[in-house]
Write an enzyme that holds these catalytic residues in place. Structure first.
Site, PDB file in Angstrom:
ATOM      1  N   LYS A 148       0.809  -1.229   0.000  1.00 49.65           N
ATOM      2  CA  LYS A 148       0.000   0.000   0.000  1.00 49.65           C
ATOM      3  C   LYS A 148       0.844   1.283   0.000  1.00 49.65           C
ATOM      4  CE  LYS A 148      -3.510  -0.829  -0.624  1.00 49.65           C
ATOM      5  NZ  LYS A 148      -3.967  -1.492  -1.890  1.00 49.65           N
ATOM      6  N   GLY A 149       2.111   1.143  -0.365  1.00 49.55           N
ATOM      7  CA  GLY A 149       2.988   2.320  -0.384  1.00 49.55           C
ATOM      8  C   GLY A 149       2.870   3.137  -1.667  1.00 49.55           C
ATOM      9  N   THR A 151       3.430   1.056  -4.739  1.00 50.09           N
ATOM     10  CA  THR A 151       4.353   0.220  -5.524  1.00 50.09           C
ATOM     11  C   THR A 151       3.860   0.020  -6.954  1.00 50.09           C
ATOM     12  OG1 THR A 151       3.262  -1.759  -4.648  1.00 50.09           O
ATOM     13  CG2 THR A 151       5.235  -1.016  -3.504  1.00 50.09           C
TER      14      THR A 151
HETATM   15  N1  LIG Z   1      -0.902   7.655  -9.370  1.00 49.24           N
HETATM   16  C1  LIG Z   1      -1.556   6.925  -8.466  1.00 49.24           C
HETATM   17  N2  LIG Z   1      -2.787   6.450  -8.718  1.00 49.24           N
HETATM   18  C2  LIG Z   1      -3.432   5.712  -7.793  1.00 49.24           C
HETATM   19  N3  LIG Z   1      -2.927   5.390  -6.588  1.00 49.24           N
HETATM   20  C3  LIG Z   1      -1.698   5.843  -6.294  1.00 49.24           C
HETATM   21  C4  LIG Z   1      -0.961   6.620  -7.208  1.00 49.24           C
HETATM   22  N4  LIG Z   1       0.220   6.928  -6.646  1.00 49.24           N
HETATM   23  C5  LIG Z   1       0.221   6.383  -5.437  1.00 49.24           C
HETATM   24  N5  LIG Z   1      -0.926   5.719  -5.213  1.00 49.24           N
HETATM   25  C6  LIG Z   1      -1.241   5.024  -3.983  1.00 49.24           C
HETATM   26  O1  LIG Z   1      -0.952   3.654  -4.141  1.00 49.24           O
HETATM   27  C7  LIG Z   1      -1.640   3.002  -3.104  1.00 49.24           C
HETATM   28  C8  LIG Z   1      -1.640   1.508  -3.360  1.00 49.24           C
HETATM   29  O2  LIG Z   1      -0.336   1.078  -3.123  1.00 49.24           O
HETATM   30  P1  LIG Z   1       0.257  -0.227  -3.776  1.00 49.24           P
HETATM   31  O3  LIG Z   1       0.139  -0.168  -5.257  1.00 49.24           O
HETATM   32  O4  LIG Z   1       1.631  -0.404  -3.240  1.00 49.24           O
HETATM   33  O5  LIG Z   1      -0.711  -1.341  -3.224  1.00 49.24           O
HETATM   34  S1  LIG Z   1      -0.457  -2.922  -3.172  1.00 49.24           S
HETATM   35  O6  LIG Z   1       0.330  -3.206  -1.987  1.00 49.24           O
HETATM   36  O7  LIG Z   1       0.191  -3.318  -4.416  1.00 49.24           O
HETATM   37  O8  LIG Z   1      -1.819  -3.491  -3.042  1.00 49.24           O
HETATM   38  C9  LIG Z   1      -2.996   3.648  -3.086  1.00 49.24           C
HETATM   39  O9  LIG Z   1      -3.503   3.573  -1.779  1.00 49.24           O
HETATM   40  P2  LIG Z   1      -5.003   3.932  -1.409  1.00 49.24           P
HETATM   41  O10 LIG Z   1      -5.181   5.396  -1.735  1.00 49.24           O
HETATM   42  O11 LIG Z   1      -5.115   3.697   0.027  1.00 49.24           O
HETATM   43  O12 LIG Z   1      -5.885   3.055  -2.229  1.00 49.24           O
HETATM   44  C10 LIG Z   1      -2.705   5.064  -3.552  1.00 49.24           C
HETATM   45  O13 LIG Z   1      -2.799   6.026  -2.522  1.00 49.24           O
END
Ligand SMILES: Nc1ncnc2c1ncn2[C@@H]1O[C@H](COP(=O)(O)OS(=O)(=O)O)[C@@H](OP(=O)(O)O)[C@H]1O
EC number: 2.8.2.-
Length: 391
Positions: A148-149, A151
């Protein structure tokens, strides 16, 4: 009288006869034409060859020729034989231990990223055209965390670079499938040409006790990228994901504490434990020097994606090709999106599972959690030499 074509006398000058049909172009002209044609063929061949890798990873032909492969090659990981066989291998291992275990109801199914459309393994038409080129290599760089960082955003943005080739889905090799062996792992990877970097992302590696030693056994030169985010927001994001699948789980507030009135935080709940970054980092530093790890701010990845991508490209030894020109802020999504995605060349935002609305969390609980994480955050800033500004 014979007609003269030129000033001098000619052997064709036959008195009393007309001059025959004009002769074919003299040999030098034909030779020149043939040479030009050959040069065109050579140029076409070189053009197609040089763009094979770039095209495969680029959003479209616009990026052709922008590759910087040879000049920015990462440290070689391939075996001395050059066939990608790692120099240090480790097969058949017991299953990995997730450091963050417990509270099963609010865990489990969500330890894997949801299948999402922005993580295609299916190559673009251009990629397909060149899919036969190159060889499969073990990754030279891995996004190891954190869950959820941000990634997925980082990997999707990086894939725009013509010198980055990445596997779309999370392989989970170093935590779940290590017993399948490195040959299995390598086979998951996309083909690359010389100088291109192979990458993958599996955020659970960061909290997998065995992962540092296993990755180091594959190659001590592996570059590690960790996207970190305020651990309180990260925990809420983690919980939100689980809640979307299991709406009947207890509240965030109740899961956070072992004893709420005593303010005792439940560190056995993975949503809490993953955010104790300093503790996890200690294990990685036993196997990798700090300089081989890059810490990306999940917050800045949203507020300034091009800035963070600049740091990542430098770290990977890549030419800075991904710039602010590649992004736009999508007001509906509330996040930066790509103007041209890898493969389609169309504007692209991450899917619905990224950027969910978080439930409201009791302010007092958030405050307690901030107090809980503060010393660990400070330690983490100290260890990395970076202040992420979460406190
Ligand atoms: N450009 C863009 N678009 C959408 N979301 C974005 C973006 N950049 C960062 N994030 C943040 O990424 C969060 C999800 O993190 P991960 O992709 O590492 O999640 S996972 O661990 O693979 O499930 C997700 O967390 P949540 O907002 O809590 O859903 C987003 O805040």
């Amino acid at each position: 009288m014979g007609q003269r074509l030129s000033g001098g006398r000619s052997c064709l000058d036959v008195p009393g006869r007309r001059v025959p049909e004009p002769p074919p172009p003299p040999p030098p002209v034909r030779r020149k034409l043939a040479l030009l044609f050959a040069m065109l063929c050579v140029w076409l061949y070189m053009f197609l060859y040089s763009c094979a890798g770039s095209c495969a990873a680029a959003p479209g032909l616009l990026l052709l020729g922008s590759g910087s492969r040879a000049a920015h090659a990462p440290p070689a990981l391939a075996s001395p034989a050059g066939d990608g066989t790692p120099s240090r291998q480790s097969f058949r291992a017991p299953p990995a231990t997730l450091l963050a275990a417990g509270k099963e109801m609010a865990e489990g199914a969500e330890s894997q990223e949801e299948q999402n459309p922005e993580a295609p393994d299916s190559p673009s038409p251009i990629s397909s055209f060149f899919s036969g080129s190159g060889t499969k290599q073990l990754p030279q760089a891995i996004i190891i965390g954190v869950k959820k960082g941000g990634t997925r955003a980082l990997l999707e943005f990086l894939r725009v670079h013509p010198d980055v080739r990445a596997v779309g889905a999370e392989p989970h090799f170093f935590d779940r499938s290590y017993d399948k062996g490195l040959a299995w792992y390598r086979d998951l990877m996309p083909r690359t040409l010389e100088g291109q970097i192979t990458m993958e992302k599996t955020p659970s590696y960061f909290v997998t006790r065995e992962a540092p030693a296993r990755i180091s056994a594959m190659s001590r030169d592996t570059k590690l990228i960790v996207v970190v985010r305020d651990p309180v927001t990260r925990a809420i994001s983690d919980y939100t994901q689980t809640l979307s699948k299991r709406p009947d789980i207890p509240t965030f507030e109740s899961l956070t504490f072992k004893n709420r009135s005593a303010g005792l935080v439940d560190t056995s709940w993975s949503a809490i434990q993953i955010g104790i970054y300093a503790k996890h980092l200690e294990l990685w530093l036993r196997h990798f020097p700090l300089g081989q790890m890059l810490f990306v701010s999940g917050e800045r990845l949203i507020s300034d994606p091009a800035g963070e991508l600049g740091r990542v490209q430098d770290f990977l030894g890549l030419k800075r090709i991904i710039t602010d020109k590649h992004f736009y802020f999508n007001k509906t999504k509330g996040f930066p999106c790509l103007k041209k995605a890898e493969g389609s060349g169309k504007p692209h935002c991450l899917g619905k599972t990224k950027g969910r609305t978080h439930p409201h969390i009791d302010r007092e609980v958030v405050r307690r959690l901030r107090d809980f994480y503060r010393p660990f955050n400070r330690k983490f800033y100290q260890m990395t030499g970076l202040d992420f500004g979460w406190d």
